[in-house]
Design a protein around this motif. Structure first.
Motif: not given
Length: 298
Positions: A226-249
């Motif tokens: 996914x190229x991505x690390x997701x920062x999530x608030x588990x209480x609201x289930x909201x995605x707060x930030x999508x951290x993109x990386x320069x590689x896929x896995x």
């Protein structure tokens, strides 16, 4: 707030996984699953050391052992072994077998996968079928406690993966990758028993892998392919930030650094990925801090 992604030197692993920040040595320990290797990134030296675990083909996690300097609990195939490593030598020695999935003389068809120490030092570690591409629910999540037999926490798993805890709210977060879900449980810190499962994140496309948590209770979920690390608030289930990386896995994440405000991200070059696949990265400027990772009592 803008963040910055940088590659760590000499940190290549074909299948990087299991990052653990050790406060005492100011080092990030992680593994190369396929190479049977341990790696240590030294923050002060800005240098990465590597060691082959003698006579082992797989390493799935590495966690320092409480009260034993230079000793680590390491997932090696269907065993959890105690390994001695000074953090610099090219070979790490297996001292003893702590637990095994093998029954008698049978050939082990499973291996241990992701593992972490809970807030009380118990080892929670999952298993998976040896063949990655076989989606069979044969995996389990185990609780390994000093002086106790292995206890099954969950059964019917495919790839048992990310684990993290919020000690303040008595919550445990867990990933079975093929479900594409992060599940939150109530966690009894005295017994290690889980209850009341609730899905707090689901991704239709990308498979979640490793996971960590910050001091505010937000979880950070690595997505394989996914190229991505997701920062999530588990209480609201909201995605707060999508951290993109320069590689896929993207395989796993851990907070570290002197102030626990650097997010370290392991990746893989599994099946012909272009550079910089397989390197470990640091993400700075997130404006968040992690919690000290626990050593294991085993």
């Amino acid at each position: 707030m803008s963040h910055k992604v940088e590659q760590l030197p000499d940190s290549y692993a074909y299948l990087g996984e299991g990052p653990h920040w050790d406060i005492e040595t100011q080092s990030l320990y992680f593994v190369d699953i396929k190479g049977g290797k341990l790696l240590r990134y030294d923050y002060k030296e800005n240098k990465t050391y590597g060691a082959k675990v003698e006579n082992e083909e797989h390493t799935s996690f590495v966690i320092p052992v409480q009260g034993e300097i230079g000793k680590f609990a390491v997932g090696c195939g269907c065993r959890v072994v105690i390994v001695a490593w000074d953090g610099a030598a090219p070979v790490a020695k297996v001292e003893r077998i702590a637990y095994t999935l093998q029954q008698g003389d049978e050939v082990c068809k499973h291996r241990f996968n992701d593992g972490k120490a809970d807030p009380r030092g118990r080892l929670l570690v999952g298993s998976m079928y040896l063949e990655h591409n076989v989606k069979k629910p044969f995996g389990e999540l185990y609780r390994l406690e000093k002086g106790q037999p292995m206890a099954v926490v969950r059964s019917g798993l495919t790839i048992s993966n990310g684990l993290t805890w919020n000690e303040r709210t008595n919550k445990f977060y867990f990933i079975d990758s093929y479900d594409h879900e992060v599940t939150e449980y109530d966690y009894d810190l005295d017994t290690g028993v889980t209850s009341n499962p609730k899905v707090v994140f689901k991704h239709a496309e990308h498979m979640p892998d490793g996971m960590t948590i910050d001091t505010e209770g937000n979880i950070y979920v690595a997505t394989f392919n996914g190229h991505t690390v997701y920062k999530i608030n588990p209480s609201t289930q909201e995605v707060l930030l999508a951290i993109k990386l320069p590689t896929k896995q993207i395989t796993s994440v851990a907070f570290g650094g002197p102030n626990l405000d650097i997010l370290y991200v392991t990746t893989a070059e599994y099946v012909d990925q272009p550079a910089p696949a397989g390197f470990t990265f640091k993400v700075t400027g997130l404006g968040a801090k992690g919690l000290p990772m626990r050593k294991v009592t085993i």
